[in-house]
Design a protein around this motif. Structure first.
Motif, short mmCIF file in Angstrom:
data_model
loop_
_atom_site.label_atom_id
_atom_site.label_comp_id
_atom_site.label_asym_id
_atom_site.label_seq_id
_atom_site.Cartn_x
_atom_site.Cartn_y
_atom_site.Cartn_z
N THR A 44 0.83 -1.21 0.00
CA THR A 44 0.00 0.00 0.00
C THR A 44 0.86 1.26 0.00
N SER A 45 0.28 2.33 -0.53
CA SER A 45 0.93 3.64 -0.48
C SER A 45 0.59 4.31 0.84
N THR A 96 12.07 6.51 -5.76
CA THR A 96 11.05 5.89 -4.90
C THR A 96 11.00 4.36 -5.00
N GLY A 148 8.18 1.99 -5.33
CA GLY A 148 6.74 1.87 -5.55
C GLY A 148 6.06 3.17 -5.93
N THR A 181 6.10 6.15 -4.39
CA THR A 181 5.75 7.09 -3.32
C THR A 181 6.90 7.24 -2.34
N GLY A 239 8.20 4.55 0.59
CA GLY A 239 7.81 3.47 -0.33
C GLY A 239 6.66 2.65 0.20
N SER A 240 6.18 1.73 -0.63
CA SER A 240 5.03 0.89 -0.28
C SER A 240 5.25 0.17 1.06
N ASN A 285 5.92 11.96 5.09
CA ASN A 285 5.44 11.37 3.83
C ASN A 285 5.82 12.18 2.59
#
Ligand code: CU
Length: 482
Positions: free
Chosen positions: A47-48, A87, A89, A91, A94-95, A229
């Motif tokens: 998930t992000s 990154t 993933g 974001t 990361g995930s 984040n």
């Protein structure tokens, strides 16, 4: 000499082992979680941030396939400031990877063909050389596979470990992997994923455009941005975390660094439990927990009252000046016993007869001797300025960057005298632009008589390159009566 020291320490160690129970002795020599059998294969849910995958619950240990894609992509650090993030993933962080103890994780690390650089991954949950880094070094357009068994429950950081390591981490290559204990973590109503990071840009904080990474600032640990984040505002406004009164919340909080440690705090909330450093030890009733660079913490609390609770790094300039600020918005019924809100405001006079009401501006005692000339206005005005205005606007009217606007050569001040009089009489809250810079602070109503307002403004207007207006008592009264 060396030998006797060695003998002594062996003796101490042997006595300790004799004293400790047999179980602990076993654990020190080998990790029995290595023997947990795995049943079947399963694709890991990733998930992000700020979301986390479904809890493991009672599931058995499995062969868990993790497919992680590395993407180098441009993003926005804050309004008008772009940054080339690297990154896991797509974001920053990361995930999120969620496993249980005994899982055999088959890790597929994919480096997107459009990327410019090789990367790898070091997972702190791995027992093995480099935490996987050596086995996972992968060039653009390639995939590397390695596997590891999760031996120790806890919350762990993962990050890129390709040289220059600091730069790969500084560009956003970090995330969290959770290893849940047998049977899973206790149920909570809400879980969120937060990670702090420090960023170093060629331009100063807020300088617009695509900002390249600044190696020297990074070496000096002189961060331009410290954020949750990956960007300023990732957890504020519409992006705020949410919960309802009565719910239990668990925050998985990591710190990617690369350099700064985090004094993680939620304003107006006390952490019921903290798994300190992401491990097994639980501390209770904690106000601020220290999260090292390359470390994590699991934080749990019940929300009892509604409101917006501010997440900060309590190294507080980072929160209010560099971006380390998030929000948890809690909805529900207030509980006036737990928190009343403001009950009343009175005036506090240490020598006075007791609590009185706030005076209106008409009731503020006039200065004893009214100024008889411009020179006296300047003299009295300077005295009032040094007592009332100096702390924020500074001795030469220069203000404080990003906090209090300048009064020297101020376009805002010189544009409108009545407005300036009104601000001194009534205070000012909210955003204004002065000499091209935005300020968003609070100036409270000043307890000055009509004469004093006229004098202090005459002093300000006739100092530091301003428009040399003279403000009279009549002008102040006119604004007051409007
Ligand atoms: Cu990398």
């Amino acid at each position: 000499m060396k030998k006797s020291k060695y003998l002594l320490s062996s003796f101490v160690l042997a006595s300790l082992m004799l004293l400790s129970c047999g179980n602990k002795e076993e654990k020190a020599s080998e990790n029995s979680n290595a023997d947990i059998p795995v049943s079947r294969e399963m694709i890991a849910e990733l998930t992000s941030p700020p979301n986390v995958p479904t809890p493991v619950g009672a599931r058995k240990a499995k062969k868990l396939i993790v497919e992680m894609e590395i993407l180098e992509k441009e993003g926005e650090m804050t309004d008008g400031v772009k940054y080339m993030y690297w990154t896991f993933g797509g974001t920053v962080p990361g995930s999120f990877i969620r496993t249980r103890v005994g899982d055999e994780v088959e890790f597929h690390l994919q480096n997107h063909p459009d990327n410019k650089l090789p990367h790898n991954i070091d997972l702190h949950a791995v027992t093995g050389t480099g935490g996987g880094a050596e086995s996972s070094f992968v060039s653009p357009g390639h995939e590397k596979i390695f596997s590891f068994k999760t031996l120790n429950p806890g919350l762990y950081v993962y990050h890129c470990a390709t040289a220059p390591v600091g730069m790969h981490i500084a560009n956003g290559m970090y995330g969290l992997i959770l290893v849940e204990p047998e049977g899973g973590l206790p149920h909570v109503d809400k879980e969120y994923y937060i990670m702090q990071g420090d960023f170093y840009t060629k331009g100063a904080n807020g300088e617009r455009g695509l900002q390249p990474f600044d190696m020297q600032k990074a070496v000096d640990e002189n961060a331009d941005y410290v954020v949750f984040n990956g960007k300023v505002g990732a957890l504020t406004g519409d992006n705020a975390l949410t919960a309802k009164v009565g719910e239990t919340v668990r925050l998985f909080v990591g710190n990617g660094g690369p350099s700064l440690v985090s004094s993680f705090h939620v304003i107006g909330e006390i952490f019921d439990k903290v798994h300190i450093e992401g491990g097994e030890m639980i501390n209770e009733n904690v106000q601020t927990t220290l999260i090292p660079a390359g470390g994590a913490a699991m934080i749990e609390f019940r929300v009892d009252v509604p409101g917006t609770f501010i997440l900060v790094d309590h190294s507080i300039f980072r929160a209010f000046n560099k971006g380390a600020l998030g929000m948890l918005k809690v909805e529900g019924e207030p509980n006036k016993t737990i928190y009343s809100g403001e009950i009343s405001e009175g005036i506090y006079l240490p020598e006075g007869p007791g609590i009185q009401n706030m005076p209106t501006t008409d009731e503020i005692v006039a200065s004893e001797i009214p100024a008889k000339s411009f020179e006296e206005q300047m003299e009295f005005g300077k005295q009032a300025y040094m007592q009332t205005c100096f702390a924020c606007h500074q001795a030469e009217g220069q203000g404080i960057p990003n906090a209090f606007p300048p009064l020297a050569k101020s376009d805002y001040l010189n544009a409108d005298v009545d407005r300036a009089i009104g601000i001194v009489l009534n205070g000012l809250t909210g955003e204004i632009t002065v000499n091209g810079n935005k300020y968003n602070s609070v100036m409270t109503r000043q307890m000055l008589s009509t004469d004093e307002v006229a004098n202090v403004l005459t002093y300000v207007y006739n100092s530091w390159g301003n428009s040399k207006k003279v403000v009279t008592k009549a002008m102040v009264e006119k604004v007051k009566n409007n």
